[in-house]
Design a protein around this motif. Structure first.
Motif, PDB file in Angstrom:
ATOM      1  N   GLU A  45     -47.989 -11.468  84.591  1.00 23.18           N
ATOM      2  CA  GLU A  45     -48.191 -11.061  85.981  1.00 23.18           C
ATOM      3  C   GLU A  45     -49.619 -11.378  86.438  1.00 23.18           C
ATOM      4  OE1 GLU A  45     -48.160  -6.807  86.638  1.00 23.18           O
ATOM      5  OE2 GLU A  45     -48.878  -6.408  84.606  1.00 23.18           O
ATOM      6  N   ARG A  46     -49.793 -11.491  87.763  1.00 17.60           N
ATOM      7  CA  ARG A  46     -51.089 -11.603  88.445  1.00 17.60           C
ATOM      8  C   ARG A  46     -51.701 -12.993  88.426  1.00 17.60           C
ATOM      9  NH1 ARG A  46     -53.278  -6.126  85.551  1.00 17.60           N
ATOM     10  NH2 ARG A  46     -51.824  -4.701  86.577  1.00 17.60           N
ATOM     11  N   LEU A  47     -51.114 -13.926  87.679  1.00 10.33           N
ATOM     12  CA  LEU A  47     -51.693 -15.257  87.580  1.00 10.33           C
ATOM     13  C   LEU A  47     -51.220 -16.111  88.745  1.00 10.33           C
ATOM     14  CD1 LEU A  47     -53.502 -16.692  85.489  1.00 10.33           C
ATOM     15  CD2 LEU A  47     -51.421 -17.604  84.458  1.00 10.33           C
ATOM     16  N   ASP A  48     -52.136 -16.884  89.334  1.00 12.25           N
ATOM     17  CA  ASP A  48     -51.775 -17.766  90.442  1.00 12.25           C
ATOM     18  C   ASP A  48     -50.999 -18.979  89.948  1.00 12.25           C
ATOM     19  OD1 ASP A  48     -52.855 -16.287  92.500  1.00 12.25           O
ATOM     20  OD2 ASP A  48     -54.832 -17.226  92.353  1.00 12.25           O
ATOM     21  N   PHE A  49     -50.012 -19.388  90.741  1.00 12.62           N
ATOM     22  CA  PHE A  49     -49.216 -20.584  90.490  1.00 12.62           C
ATOM     23  C   PHE A  49     -49.254 -21.471  91.739  1.00 12.62           C
ATOM     24  CE2 PHE A  49     -47.446 -17.632  87.412  1.00 12.62           C
ATOM     25  CZ  PHE A  49     -47.165 -18.440  86.310  1.00 12.62           C
ATOM     26  N   PRO A  50     -48.791 -22.706  91.630  1.00 11.31           N
ATOM     27  CA  PRO A  50     -48.730 -23.537  92.831  1.00 11.31           C
ATOM     28  C   PRO A  50     -47.823 -22.954  93.912  1.00 11.31           C
ATOM     29  CG  PRO A  50     -48.546 -24.908  90.872  1.00 11.31           C
ATOM     30  CD  PRO A  50     -48.456 -23.480  90.421  1.00 11.31           C
ATOM     31  N   ALA A  51     -46.782 -22.220  93.516  1.00 17.56           N
ATOM     32  CA  ALA A  51     -45.851 -21.601  94.461  1.00 17.56           C
ATOM     33  C   ALA A  51     -45.320 -20.332  93.823  1.00 17.56           C
ATOM     34  CB  ALA A  51     -44.710 -22.561  94.805  1.00 17.56           C
ATOM     35  N   LYS A  52     -44.548 -19.568  94.575  1.00 14.84           N
ATOM     36  CA  LYS A  52     -43.991 -18.347  94.002  1.00 14.84           C
ATOM     37  C   LYS A  52     -43.146 -18.694  92.779  1.00 14.84           C
ATOM     38  CE  LYS A  52     -40.081 -18.215  97.251  1.00 14.84           C
ATOM     39  NZ  LYS A  52     -39.417 -17.428  98.297  1.00 14.84           N
ATOM     40  N   PHE A  53     -43.061 -17.763  91.852  1.00  9.56           N
ATOM     41  CA  PHE A  53     -42.466 -18.028  90.550  1.00  9.56           C
ATOM     42  C   PHE A  53     -41.561 -16.857  90.175  1.00  9.56           C
ATOM     43  CE2 PHE A  53     -42.191 -18.843  86.036  1.00  9.56           C
ATOM     44  CZ  PHE A  53     -42.372 -20.220  85.922  1.00  9.56           C
ATOM     45  N   LYS A  54     -40.324 -17.180  89.843  1.00 10.73           N
ATOM     46  CA  LYS A  54     -39.362 -16.133  89.495  1.00 10.73           C
ATOM     47  C   LYS A  54     -38.732 -16.434  88.146  1.00 10.73           C
ATOM     48  CE  LYS A  54     -38.238 -15.184  94.343  1.00 10.73           C
ATOM     49  NZ  LYS A  54     -37.164 -15.086  95.360  1.00 10.73           N
ATOM     50  N   MET A  55     -38.415 -15.376  87.428  1.00  9.51           N
ATOM     51  CA  MET A  55     -37.781 -15.516  86.122  1.00  9.51           C
ATOM     52  C   MET A  55     -36.576 -14.583  86.038  1.00  9.51           C
ATOM     53  SD  MET A  55     -41.194 -15.581  83.683  1.00  9.51           S
ATOM     54  CE  MET A  55     -40.294 -15.979  82.178  1.00  9.51           C
ATOM     55  N   ALA A  56     -35.743 -14.836  85.043  1.00  9.64           N
ATOM     56  CA  ALA A  56     -34.618 -13.943  84.756  1.00  9.64           C
ATOM     57  C   ALA A  56     -34.288 -14.049  83.283  1.00  9.64           C
ATOM     58  CB  ALA A  56     -33.400 -14.294  85.608  1.00  9.64           C
ATOM     59  N   VAL A  57     -33.806 -12.951  82.721  1.00 12.41           N
ATOM     60  CA  VAL A  57     -33.419 -12.921  81.310  1.00 12.41           C
ATOM     61  C   VAL A  57     -32.026 -12.326  81.207  1.00 12.41           C
ATOM     62  CG1 VAL A  57     -34.013 -12.170  78.981  1.00 12.41           C
ATOM     63  CG2 VAL A  57     -35.829 -12.545  80.664  1.00 12.41           C
ATOM     64  N   ASN A  58     -31.110 -13.079  80.615  1.00 12.34           N
ATOM     65  CA  ASN A  58     -29.752 -12.613  80.371  1.00 12.34           C
ATOM     66  C   ASN A  58     -29.577 -12.283  78.896  1.00 12.34           C
ATOM     67  OD1 ASN A  58     -28.116 -12.891  82.881  1.00 12.34           O
ATOM     68  ND2 ASN A  58     -28.863 -14.980  82.764  1.00 12.34           N
ATOM     69  N   GLY A  59     -28.831 -11.237  78.636  1.00 14.44           N
ATOM     70  CA  GLY A  59     -28.565 -10.856  77.257  1.00 14.44           C
ATOM     71  C   GLY A  59     -27.414 -11.603  76.630  1.00 14.44           C
ATOM     72  N   CYS A  60     -26.667 -12.357  77.449  1.00 13.57           N
ATOM     73  CA  CYS A  60     -25.562 -13.167  76.940  1.00 13.57           C
ATOM     74  C   CYS A  60     -25.256 -14.256  77.954  1.00 13.57           C
ATOM     75  CB  CYS A  60     -24.320 -12.298  76.669  1.00 13.57           C
ATOM     76  SG  CYS A  60     -23.394 -11.876  78.167  1.00 13.57           S
ATOM     77  N   PRO A  61     -24.413 -15.243  77.622  1.00 11.99           N
ATOM     78  CA  PRO A  61     -24.165 -16.359  78.539  1.00 11.99           C
ATOM     79  C   PRO A  61     -23.395 -16.004  79.807  1.00 11.99           C
ATOM     80  CG  PRO A  61     -23.690 -17.010  76.270  1.00 11.99           C
ATOM     81  CD  PRO A  61     -23.866 -15.523  76.272  1.00 11.99           C
ATOM     82  N   ARG A  62     -23.043 -14.741  80.024  1.00  5.71           N
ATOM     83  CA  ARG A  62     -22.302 -14.387  81.241  1.00  5.71           C
ATOM     84  C   ARG A  62     -23.187 -14.448  82.489  1.00  5.71           C
ATOM     85  NH1 ARG A  62     -17.304 -11.710  80.460  1.00  5.71           N
ATOM     86  NH2 ARG A  62     -16.705 -11.793  78.268  1.00  5.71           N
TER      87      ARG A  62
END
Length: 813
Positions: free
Chosen positions: A664-681
């Protein structure tokens, strides 16, 4: 209708028939054209059906020629109308609704039909083929109500169907008679690697089994195999193959065998009647791939327009498959026998495989897995029956393949024949691309796409299109491609970053002065970019220039249309506590917050905070900033994972919170989003995030470059890792590589396409030393950041300057 024009009737509104019409229109306007299509749609790209199935594209996205196109070219289109036969005596085409259309020439382009196994139960409800958009719609509906699917057939169509159904959340088993997947396109080694990759993505396999019966009453409930075993399934897709649709020809007395018999000019046994595509049979061969139908169509078009052309001599077929990030290619002969010399290279760590077959020292076939960058070059060499040499061997199998790639590829474009198809999805040849570049002065791939259709579908041909552009333009290519970051300068992003480093420039004003900006104060486009580049290069010494920030970033909150602001506190991995929820409720009541909204990133928006109240709201919330206003890590979305979900294989909530706290808090060229799934669903929708992570029994799979916004894009599979430590390190390296190479405001979806997935993979996955160096640099940058809300709370001067109507420039004094 002009009396001078010949009447051309096209039976079939698919890719083969309409691409042939497109070629005819380029050569002459001397036809009045009528097209019959059995489906209620204009011409669409059947190759992209799997993308419609998985939800990344809509029907509109895969339309190749809309209704306006037919009208603009004076083509009469009858959709939802099936032709029954040709009345040769009256020279009329007869449709099932009684419509009769006179003809001078006919092109039969009825394609093929899915082959349905003639076994008991194949007519039950819930059993379909996979060939058209209606099949996709049935699969989409089935996925809403049923959970266990079986796909019979482990070929290209079957795997595409399975991929789509898994994305829809179904439990999918591919049932295949043979021991190897795609045995008509792959050897055993590549087939095994493909199966392993697809199993990691959630597809199950029952190999070497024969289905003898479909069980159930009215609706299918399972499959019975020859050995007596049963597989439970409430939805079955038959993808065991296709058969040419010869119904019209057979009913009209035209000679047929497996397909409609044609000569080298696509002429059938009936005068003035031609056939093109999957429905025909040429020299005993029926082709089920897209490239041959375009090659046939170009020859047919020239012949019917009285343009000299060599006859069709058959095609060296090739298959290029990209399924959930898995790249596979084969061309020519791919199963080695005693008559072959085999050149092979397999890398289990990188999960790549390359095999080239020689016969009498001549290249006759190849298979690629994992890395298919050499596919176009190999296809050309095999088509030209090139002899293997030491130099060519080094180029294809040694350092030449990766080292001098750009120069080699440019020269391979030089030797491509004019009629070689570059874009297999849309049948665009090298000559068509060269012609629009030279005749219309095109200078970018996007212009070529708009003009010819090349790259508009799957995009796999984009590198070759760019190489042709570079080849045609020569020295002017770089000049035409060169574009400054804004109107104040002709310097590109890379040139500016290099100058900052080389000259030790430390402020935006210094950059503009030294690099000769045309506008001494810059503009709203370049100032934020320069401020970002300085912070990225000098994380420990650069003083953030608030006046160069956008208003939301200056205020650390999103401004609304009524002048109030939205406050979004951080909720790591989308998880909060009752205590924090009570704080949010108390603060919202105290400061008369207009609305509290749950966001798509699994946290809460406090909408309608007055500007002067922002520091007090932040202080009383006593929660970190969620950075909803910044070009920074916004959220890490998670599913409940193995902590609570019965399908979960990994702790997605724990990993999501860990990653969010770390980066968190680090600048990027553009907004940055992530996601983590616990399985392939994929409940957390990792496929549309900048970095998406999917857990499985063996570890984690990392996807990059997804976007769910205006320019929606599915993420690409970067790699798979076994440990949490590897996951964190590779994610950090990707972030830093994006920070160091991304253009300001360029989302990762655009960045991945610009740099290329293979280039990024080489830098952050395959080059371990570089990965660790990237990780060290991002760790150093992270040491410099602090929470902006706390910074304001502890700085009365900043509060006065920013939140009590004073000039923000005071912050710099």
């Amino acid at each position: 209708m002009s009396m001078n024009k010949k009447k051309l009737v096209v039976i079939g509104n698919g890719m083969a028939g309409i691409s042939t019409v497109e070629q005819i229109l380029k050569l002459t306007t001397n036809f009045d054209i009528t097209v019959f299509g059995s489906e209620p749609h204009p011409n669409y790209n059947r190759i992209m059906l799997s993308y419609v199935l998985e939800g990344s594209k809509t029907m509109d996205d895969i339309i190749l020629n809309d209704l306006n196109w037919y009208a603009d070219h004076g083509i009469t289109l009858h959709t939802g109308t099936t032709v029954t036969h040709i009345d040769e005596a009256k020279r009329e085409v007869v449709a099932e609704n009684g419509l009769r259309v006179p003809y001078d020439y006919i092109i039969i382009a009825t394609g093929s039909k899915p082959f349905i196994l003639p076994i008991p139960g194949s007519d039950k409800e819930g059993v379909i083929g996979f060939r058209d958009i209606e099949d996709c719609n049935q699969m989409l509906e089935a996925a809403k109500n049923y959970k266990k699917a079986a796909v019979i057939g482990g070929g290209l169509l079957g795997l595409e169907a399975a991929k789509g159904l898994v994305h829809l959340g179904m439990d999918v088993t591919v049932v295949h008679l043979m021991d190897d997947l795609m045995e008509r396109q792959l050897d055993s080694t590549a087939a095994a690697m493909l199966r392993a990759e697809l199993e990691r993505q959630g597809i199950k396999f029952a190999m070497g089994v024969q289905t003898t019966e479909l069980l159930g009453e009215e609706r299918v409930q399972g499959l019975k195999f020859k050995d007596g075993t049963v597989l439970e399934a409430d939805f079955v897709v038959m993808a065991v193959g296709i058969k040419p649709n010869v119904a019209v020809a057979a009913a009209s007395g035209i000679e047929t065998n497996r397909g409609i018999i044609v000569n080298d000019y696509m002429q059938t046994s009936m005068p003035n009647v031609y056939s093109v595509g999957e429905c025909n049979e040429h020299r005993g061969v029926c082709y089920g791939l897209v490239a041959p139908l375009f090659e046939q169509g170009m020859i047919l078009a020239k012949h019917i327009c009285n343009v000299d052309t060599a006859g069709y001599e058959g095609s060296v077929v090739s298959t290029k498959l990209k399924i959930s990030g898995v790249d596979v290619f084969s061309t020519g002969e791919f199963i080695d026998g005693p008559e072959h010399v085999v050149i092979a290279q397999k890398d289990e760590w990188k999960r790549t495989y390359k095999k080239i077959l020689l016969k009498d020292n001549v290249m006759v076939g190849a298979v690629l897995f994992g890395d298919i960058t050499e596919s176009a070059n190999l296809q050309k060499l095999i088509k030209q029956r090139t002899e293997m040499t030491d130099e060519l061997y080094a180029q294809l199998m040694g350092t030449g393949c990766c080292g001098g790639g750009a120069e080699k590829k440019a020269s391979s474009v030089d030797t491509m024949s004019d009629d070689e198809i570059v874009c297999g999805c849309n049948g665009v040849t090298k000559k068509a691309i060269v012609d629009v570049i030279t005749e219309q002065g095109l200078t970018t791939v996007d212009e070529i796409k708009a003009c010819t259709g090349a790259t508009r579908s799957c995009g796999g041909c984009k590198p070759v299109v760019e190489q042709i552009l570079q080849y045609v333009l020569g020295d002017s290519f770089k000049e035409s491609a060169k574009q400054g970051i804004c109107g104040c300068t002709t310097l590109s992003r890379d040139e500016i970053v290099a100058e900052i480093k080389n000259k030790g420039l430390s402020t935006t004003k210094e950059i503009m002065h030294v690099l000769d900006w045309s506008q001494p104060e810059g503009c709203s486009k370049c100032r934020p970019a320069l401020n970002y580049y300085l912070g990225m290069i000098y994380p420990d010494t650069h003083h953030d220039e608030k006046e160069s920030r956008f208003v939301n970033e200056r205020m650390n909150a999103n401004i609304q249309k009524d002048g109030t602001y939205t406050v979004v506190p951080r909720m790591y991995g989308g998880v909060t506590t009752p205590e924090d929820l009570k704080k949010i409720a108390d603060v919202s009541l105290k400061y008369d917050v207009k609305a509290v909204k749950v966001t798509g990133g699994q946290r809460l928006d406090l909408i309608g905070v007055k500007k002067e109240d922002l520091p007090k709201v932040w202080e009383e919330l006593d929660m970190p900033s969620g950075y909803a206003y910044a070009k920074s890590l916004r959220t890490v979305k998670t599913c409940v994972g193995s902590q609570f979900c019965r399908f979960g294989t990994q702790d997605s909530m724990g990993m999501g919170a860990l990653l969010e706290r770390k980066f968190e808090r680090l600048d990027f060229p553009a907004k940055f989003k992530m996601a983590v799934n616990g399985c392939p669903r994929n409940c957390a929708e990792s496929c549309t995030k900048d970095i998406g992570i999917v857990g499985n029994d063996g570890g984690w799979e990392i996807f990059i470059g997804g976007n769910g916004g205006i320019k929606a894009r599915l993420a690409d599979s970067l790699c798979k890792v076994k440990t949490d430590e590897e996951l964190i390190e590779i994610c950090g390296a990707v972030m830093q590589f994006y920070r160091e190479t991304g253009k300001y405001l360029e989302r990762t979806s655009e960045w991945v396409e610009r740099l290329g997935l293979e280039h990024i993979r080489a830098a952050v996955v395959e080059d371990e030393a570089n990965r660790k160096a990237l990780m060290e640099r991002i760790e150093f940058a992270l040491e410099q950041v602090e929470d902006p809300w706390k910074k304001v709370i502890n700085d009365e001067r900043a509060q006065s300057a920013l939140y009590n109507q004073l000039d923000p420039a005071l912050l710099q004094k």
